[in-house]
Design an enzyme around this catalytic site. Sequence first.
Site, PDB file in Angstrom:
ATOM      1  N   ARG A  93       0.841  -1.217   0.000  1.00 62.66           N
ATOM      2  CA  ARG A  93       0.000   0.000   0.000  1.00 62.66           C
ATOM      3  C   ARG A  93       0.872   1.263   0.000  1.00 62.66           C
ATOM      4  NH1 ARG A  93      -2.680  -4.322   0.832  1.00 62.66           N
ATOM      5  NH2 ARG A  93      -4.936  -4.288   0.639  1.00 62.66           N
ATOM      6  N   SER A  94       2.197   1.105   0.125  1.00 61.92           N
ATOM      7  CA  SER A  94       3.064   2.289   0.265  1.00 61.92           C
ATOM      8  C   SER A  94       2.972   3.252  -0.913  1.00 61.92           C
ATOM      9  CB  SER A  94       4.517   1.862   0.504  1.00 61.92           C
ATOM     10  OG  SER A  94       4.599   1.217   1.751  1.00 61.92           O
TER      11      SER A  94
ATOM     12  N   LYS B 285      14.475  -6.997   4.543  1.00 58.84           N
ATOM     13  CA  LYS B 285      14.732  -6.101   5.681  1.00 58.84           C
ATOM     14  C   LYS B 285      16.026  -6.409   6.443  1.00 58.84           C
ATOM     15  CE  LYS B 285      10.059  -4.531   6.812  1.00 58.84           C
ATOM     16  NZ  LYS B 285       9.114  -4.306   7.915  1.00 58.84           N
TER      17      LYS B 285
ATOM     18  N   ASP C   7       9.553   1.511  11.805  1.00 54.11           N
ATOM     19  CA  ASP C   7       8.395   0.743  12.275  1.00 54.11           C
ATOM     20  C   ASP C   7       8.062   1.063  13.736  1.00 54.11           C
ATOM     21  OD1 ASP C   7       7.619  -0.620  10.008  1.00 54.11           O
ATOM     22  OD2 ASP C   7       8.935  -2.336  10.391  1.00 54.11           O
TER      23      ASP C   7
ATOM     24  N   GLY D 205       9.704 -10.986  13.358  1.00 56.16           N
ATOM     25  CA  GLY D 205      10.392  -9.767  12.928  1.00 56.16           C
ATOM     26  C   GLY D 205       9.715  -8.503  13.412  1.00 56.16           C
TER      27      GLY D 205
ATOM     28  N   ARG E 131       4.462 -18.837  20.742  1.00 56.43           N
ATOM     29  CA  ARG E 131       4.243 -20.279  20.536  1.00 56.43           C
ATOM     30  C   ARG E 131       5.550 -21.045  20.734  1.00 56.43           C
ATOM     31  NH1 ARG E 131       2.595 -21.975  14.523  1.00 56.43           N
ATOM     32  NH2 ARG E 131       4.567 -20.902  14.153  1.00 56.43           N
ATOM     33  N   THR E 132       6.641 -20.525  20.172  1.00 58.76           N
ATOM     34  CA  THR E 132       7.955 -21.176  20.301  1.00 58.76           C
ATOM     35  C   THR E 132       8.770 -20.355  21.297  1.00 58.76           C
ATOM     36  OG1 THR E 132       7.717 -21.735  17.956  1.00 58.76           O
ATOM     37  CG2 THR E 132       9.886 -22.102  18.945  1.00 58.76           C
TER      38      THR E 132
HETATM   39  P1  NAP Z   1       7.118 -13.401  11.357  1.00 60.67           P
HETATM   40  O1  NAP Z   1       8.501 -12.893  11.552  1.00 60.67           O
HETATM   41  O2  NAP Z   1       6.879 -14.527  10.430  1.00 60.67           O
HETATM   42  O3  NAP Z   1       6.582 -13.825  12.840  1.00 60.67           O
HETATM   43  C1  NAP Z   1       5.372 -14.475  13.002  1.00 60.67           C
HETATM   44  C2  NAP Z   1       5.026 -14.631  14.493  1.00 60.67           C
HETATM   45  O4  NAP Z   1       3.710 -15.208  14.552  1.00 60.67           O
HETATM   46  C3  NAP Z   1       5.956 -15.544  15.274  1.00 60.67           C
HETATM   47  O5  NAP Z   1       6.017 -15.124  16.605  1.00 60.67           O
HETATM   48  C4  NAP Z   1       5.210 -16.886  15.184  1.00 60.67           C
HETATM   49  O6  NAP Z   1       5.501 -17.755  16.258  1.00 60.67           O
HETATM   50  C5  NAP Z   1       3.775 -16.419  15.301  1.00 60.67           C
HETATM   51  N1  NAP Z   1       2.817 -17.359  14.726  1.00 60.67           N
HETATM   52  C6  NAP Z   1       2.622 -17.619  13.413  1.00 60.67           C
HETATM   53  N2  NAP Z   1       1.645 -18.530  13.267  1.00 60.67           N
HETATM   54  C7  NAP Z   1       1.228 -18.857  14.514  1.00 60.67           C
HETATM   55  C8  NAP Z   1       0.250 -19.766  15.038  1.00 60.67           C
HETATM   56  N3  NAP Z   1      -0.527 -20.504  14.222  1.00 60.67           N
HETATM   57  N4  NAP Z   1       0.073 -19.825  16.380  1.00 60.67           N
HETATM   58  C9  NAP Z   1       0.816 -19.063  17.198  1.00 60.67           C
HETATM   59  N5  NAP Z   1       1.775 -18.203  16.773  1.00 60.67           N
HETATM   60  C10 NAP Z   1       1.981 -18.113  15.448  1.00 60.67           C
HETATM   61  O7  NAP Z   1       6.124 -12.251  10.890  1.00 60.67           O
HETATM   62  P2  NAP Z   1       6.292 -10.657  11.125  1.00 60.67           P
HETATM   63  O8  NAP Z   1       7.131 -10.082  10.045  1.00 60.67           O
HETATM   64  O9  NAP Z   1       6.723 -10.444  12.545  1.00 60.67           O
HETATM   65  O10 NAP Z   1       4.806 -10.129  10.845  1.00 60.67           O
HETATM   66  C11 NAP Z   1       3.727 -10.487  11.705  1.00 60.67           C
HETATM   67  C12 NAP Z   1       2.485  -9.747  11.268  1.00 60.67           C
HETATM   68  O11 NAP Z   1       2.648  -8.344  11.483  1.00 60.67           O
HETATM   69  C13 NAP Z   1       2.140  -9.892   9.775  1.00 60.67           C
HETATM   70  O12 NAP Z   1       0.750 -10.103   9.666  1.00 60.67           O
HETATM   71  C14 NAP Z   1       2.511  -8.550   9.174  1.00 60.67           C
HETATM   72  O13 NAP Z   1       1.685  -8.210   8.061  1.00 60.67           O
HETATM   73  C15 NAP Z   1       2.211  -7.618  10.344  1.00 60.67           C
HETATM   74  N6  NAP Z   1       2.962  -6.351  10.275  1.00 60.67           N
HETATM   75  C16 NAP Z   1       2.267  -5.188  10.301  1.00 60.67           C
HETATM   76  C17 NAP Z   1       2.939  -3.980  10.241  1.00 60.67           C
HETATM   77  C18 NAP Z   1       2.181  -2.686  10.239  1.00 60.67           C
HETATM   78  O14 NAP Z   1       2.728  -1.668   9.798  1.00 60.67           O
HETATM   79  N7  NAP Z   1       0.957  -2.651  10.754  1.00 60.67           N
HETATM   80  C19 NAP Z   1       4.359  -3.953  10.197  1.00 60.67           C
HETATM   81  C20 NAP Z   1       5.043  -5.177  10.191  1.00 60.67           C
HETATM   82  C21 NAP Z   1       4.337  -6.382  10.221  1.00 60.67           C
HETATM   83  P3  NAP Z   1       6.757 -18.794  16.226  1.00 60.67           P
HETATM   84  O15 NAP Z   1       7.948 -18.042  16.715  1.00 60.67           O
HETATM   85  O16 NAP Z   1       6.317 -19.868  17.131  1.00 60.67           O
HETATM   86  O17 NAP Z   1       6.888 -19.260  14.787  1.00 60.67           O
END
Ligand code: NAP
Length: 276
Positions: free
Chosen positions: A16-17, A66, A102, A131, A153-154
């Site tokens: 969306r940027s 990133k 962020d 992340g 979870r982990t």
């Molecule tokens: P990521 O690095 O893949 O991390 C995912 C996290 O979710 C990990 O802690 C993972 O746990 C957990 N998870 C995934 N599936 C799960 C399940 N079924 N049950 C329990 N825990 C689960 O992803 P990320 O980059 O941090 O992004 C996470 C979300 O934030 C995304 O939806 C992204 O779109 C959103 N986001 C939004 C913004 C914004 O500006 N609003 C900015 C950045 C990201 P484990 O460690 O156990 O795998």
Amino acid sequence: MTRKAFVIGHPINHSRSPLIHGDWLSEHQIDGSYTAIDVAPVELPQFFDRLRSGEFAGGNVTIPHKEAVFALCDSVDPLARSIGAVNTLVVDDNRVHGTNTDYLGFLGNLDALAPGWSDNLPQAIVLGAGGAARAVLVALASRGIGTVHLLNRTLPNAQKLVAEIPGPFQTHEMSAFARLAPGAGLVVNTTSIGMHGTRFDDLDLSLLPKTALVTDIVYTPQLTPLLADAQALGLKTVDGLGMLLHQAVPGFEAWFGVRPTVTAALRARIEATLEH
Ligand code: NAP
């Protein structure tokens, strides 16, 4: 001369940027452009050569680049280092500087929609240790919150994160939510649960104090099941779209020389492009 900025990722068509920055470029009548460019991981070094040639004022970096851009930047600020990710590049004098906005996006969103949210906050719960959690932890640590409980979870992933980021953090399994909820004034979801309507099993929000604030950084859909459940209980909520909008502000200012504002009209235009 037209100033040019970009967002790079792979894939990139979901971003969306360009809409956000395009809106601000029109509003401020700036002779500039902001485009999405698909850059595969193997093409990154070549793209950085283009940056050093002065073609762009800078741009944003999204998944999966990133972390990889760290090694390619000529300088990275300490904040981005502590978060462990770069999401904004600024080109100055043929040098590429990396930063992370962020955490400002997370704080800007809550400050705008829930003013005073961090005042005298003894305990907060953060769900997820991926992340995006890194920027949220750095942001919460900057606000003097008593204890931030990080549930994942982990568990080892959460432990790894708090070993790298200084702050008042304690790590737990997800099952600790029931025990910690009655003392928590803030719950932040940073997991990917909520995307496309997925929901947590066994997260009893009714155990939270009635004054608690629940916020989700997932913004597709904008009203995640977590936020809908919190609203049904009468809890205050803030959705994740504002984090995306507010993180864009410092980059735009660095590239185009004008500090833009996150307005209700901009929010509404981006909202119209999201799934509901
Ligand atoms: P990521 O690095 O893949 O991390 C995912 C996290 O979710 C990990 O802690 C993972 O746990 C957990 N998870 C995934 N599936 C799960 C399940 N079924 N049950 C329990 N825990 C689960 O992803 P990320 O980059 O941090 O992004 C996470 C979300 O934030 C995304 O939806 C992204 O779109 C959103 N986001 C939004 C913004 C914004 O500006 N609003 C900015 C950045 C990201 P484990 O460690 O156990 O795998």
